[in-house]
Design a protein around this motif. Structure first.
Motif, short mmCIF file in Angstrom:
data_model
loop_
_atom_site.label_atom_id
_atom_site.label_comp_id
_atom_site.label_asym_id
_atom_site.label_seq_id
_atom_site.Cartn_x
_atom_site.Cartn_y
_atom_site.Cartn_z
N VAL A 186 106.33 -46.61 -24.12
CA VAL A 186 105.49 -47.44 -25.00
C VAL A 186 104.40 -48.11 -24.16
O VAL A 186 104.70 -48.75 -23.15
CB VAL A 186 106.34 -48.50 -25.73
CG1 VAL A 186 105.46 -49.39 -26.60
CG2 VAL A 186 107.43 -47.83 -26.56
N ILE A 187 103.16 -47.96 -24.62
CA ILE A 187 102.02 -48.58 -23.95
C ILE A 187 101.34 -49.51 -24.96
O ILE A 187 101.08 -49.12 -26.10
CB ILE A 187 101.02 -47.51 -23.46
CG1 ILE A 187 101.69 -46.56 -22.47
CG2 ILE A 187 99.79 -48.17 -22.83
CD1 ILE A 187 100.84 -45.39 -22.04
N ALA A 188 101.06 -50.72 -24.53
CA ALA A 188 100.42 -51.70 -25.41
C ALA A 188 98.90 -51.59 -25.35
O ALA A 188 98.33 -51.30 -24.29
CB ALA A 188 100.85 -53.11 -25.02
N LYS A 189 98.27 -51.83 -26.50
CA LYS A 189 96.81 -51.87 -26.58
C LYS A 189 96.36 -53.28 -26.25
O LYS A 189 97.07 -54.23 -26.57
CB LYS A 189 96.34 -51.52 -27.99
CG LYS A 189 96.62 -50.11 -28.41
CD LYS A 189 96.14 -49.90 -29.84
CE LYS A 189 96.55 -48.54 -30.36
NZ LYS A 189 96.16 -48.33 -31.75
N PRO A 190 95.22 -53.48 -25.68
CA PRO A 190 94.27 -52.46 -25.23
C PRO A 190 94.79 -51.74 -23.98
O PRO A 190 95.48 -52.33 -23.16
CB PRO A 190 93.00 -53.25 -24.93
CG PRO A 190 93.47 -54.63 -24.62
CD PRO A 190 94.73 -54.84 -25.41
N VAL A 191 94.44 -50.48 -23.87
CA VAL A 191 94.95 -49.64 -22.79
C VAL A 191 94.17 -49.92 -21.51
O VAL A 191 92.95 -49.80 -21.48
CB VAL A 191 94.85 -48.14 -23.16
CG1 VAL A 191 95.31 -47.27 -22.01
CG2 VAL A 191 95.67 -47.86 -24.41
N ASN A 192 94.90 -50.31 -20.48
CA ASN A 192 94.31 -50.53 -19.16
C ASN A 192 94.32 -49.19 -18.43
O ASN A 192 95.37 -48.56 -18.28
CB ASN A 192 95.16 -51.56 -18.41
CG ASN A 192 94.71 -51.79 -17.00
OD1 ASN A 192 94.69 -50.87 -16.19
ND2 ASN A 192 94.37 -53.03 -16.71
N LYS A 193 93.16 -48.73 -17.97
CA LYS A 193 93.02 -47.42 -17.35
C LYS A 193 93.95 -47.27 -16.14
O LYS A 193 94.59 -46.24 -15.95
CB LYS A 193 91.57 -47.17 -16.95
CG LYS A 193 91.33 -45.79 -16.42
CD LYS A 193 89.85 -45.55 -16.12
CE LYS A 193 89.67 -44.14 -15.59
NZ LYS A 193 88.27 -43.82 -15.37
N ARG A 247 101.03 -56.85 -30.21
CA ARG A 247 101.98 -57.66 -30.97
C ARG A 247 103.24 -56.90 -31.37
O ARG A 247 104.28 -57.49 -31.63
CB ARG A 247 101.30 -58.26 -32.21
CG ARG A 247 100.93 -57.24 -33.25
CD ARG A 247 100.18 -57.87 -34.44
NE ARG A 247 99.82 -56.88 -35.42
CZ ARG A 247 98.78 -56.06 -35.33
NH1 ARG A 247 97.97 -56.13 -34.28
NH2 ARG A 247 98.53 -55.18 -36.29
N ASN A 248 103.17 -55.56 -31.40
CA ASN A 248 104.32 -54.73 -31.80
C ASN A 248 105.03 -54.09 -30.61
O ASN A 248 106.05 -53.42 -30.79
CB ASN A 248 103.88 -53.61 -32.74
CG ASN A 248 103.23 -54.12 -33.99
OD1 ASN A 248 103.40 -55.27 -34.36
ND2 ASN A 248 102.46 -53.27 -34.65
N ALA A 249 104.49 -54.26 -29.43
CA ALA A 249 104.97 -53.50 -28.26
C ALA A 249 106.46 -53.73 -27.96
O ALA A 249 107.20 -52.77 -27.71
CB ALA A 249 104.13 -53.83 -27.03
N ASP A 250 106.91 -54.97 -27.99
CA ASP A 250 108.32 -55.24 -27.68
C ASP A 250 109.25 -54.62 -28.71
O ASP A 250 110.25 -54.00 -28.37
CB ASP A 250 108.58 -56.75 -27.58
CG ASP A 250 107.94 -57.36 -26.34
OD1 ASP A 250 107.69 -56.61 -25.38
OD2 ASP A 250 107.70 -58.58 -26.35
#
Length: 189
Positions: free
Chosen positions: A99-106, A83-86
């Motif tokens: 910047v990487i958004a959660k959940p982290v995709n491997k 929700r905060n990534a942008d």
């Protein structure tokens, strides 16, 4: 051997992210829970990657990421809730923070880290080239100062001073820079 600094308030997340970093070839991973602890550790050690798992206990991680981006040569990555990534991306892109958004995709994490490595290699080439240019400019200043001394002390023209430095370098089998330094030592005392 790659090393990383991981800042995470959550111990569980720190363990998961450490395992993810290990799978990416990071063999030395230092983990801190607070920004102050991380800043102290980064003063004495150089890290290939600094990873901020936001939010931290008393801050959102944005200022800490800016700090590391501005004071180190490390690749800096911040992991934030989706929700905060942008918002975080808008705040940190100009500082060179990924910047990487959660959940982290491997799979995506792997590509993000490859990108940071590529970017860092390009940056180091630019820094190397910049250092070479700085040395060239410094050498040119010394040579020009020697020419100025030859012009003022021996009443040579600029062309004569230039030819003198080149001829001396050729005759003495040394560089024009070394001849210029000798001229400076001779005429500035």
């Amino acid at each position: 051997m790659k090393n990383a600094l991981l800042i995470s308030h959550s111990e569980q997340s720190a363990v998961s992210l450490s395992q993810l970093l290990e799978s990416e070839g990071y063999t030395e991973i230092s983990v801190c829970q607070t920004s102050q602890e991380a800043k102290e550790l980064a003063k004495g050690e150089v890290f290939d990657l600094i990873c901020v798992n936001a939010p931290l206990e008393k801050e959102n991680g944005i200022e800490l990421s800016k700090y590391f981006a501005g004071t180190t040569r490390s690749s800096v990555v911040i992991i934030v809730p989706q929700r905060n990534a942008d918002y975080v991306n808008d705040a940190l892109t100009e500082h060179g923070v990924l910047v990487i958004a959660k959940p982290v995709n491997k799979h995506l994490f792997h590509h993000f880290l490859q990108f940071t490595e590529c970017f860092k290699m390009r940056m180091f080439r630019v820094i190397e080239e910049n250092e070479k240019l700085k040395h060239m400019v410094a050498d040119m200043k010394i040579i020009n100062r020697a020419k100025f001394l030859l012009i003022t002390c021996l009443n040579m023209s600029e062309d004569q001073a230039h030819r003198y430095l080149e001829k001396q370098a050729m005759d003495l089998r040394t560089s024009k820079l070394e001849v210029a330094k000798q001229v400076i030592r001779t005429y500035e005392n």
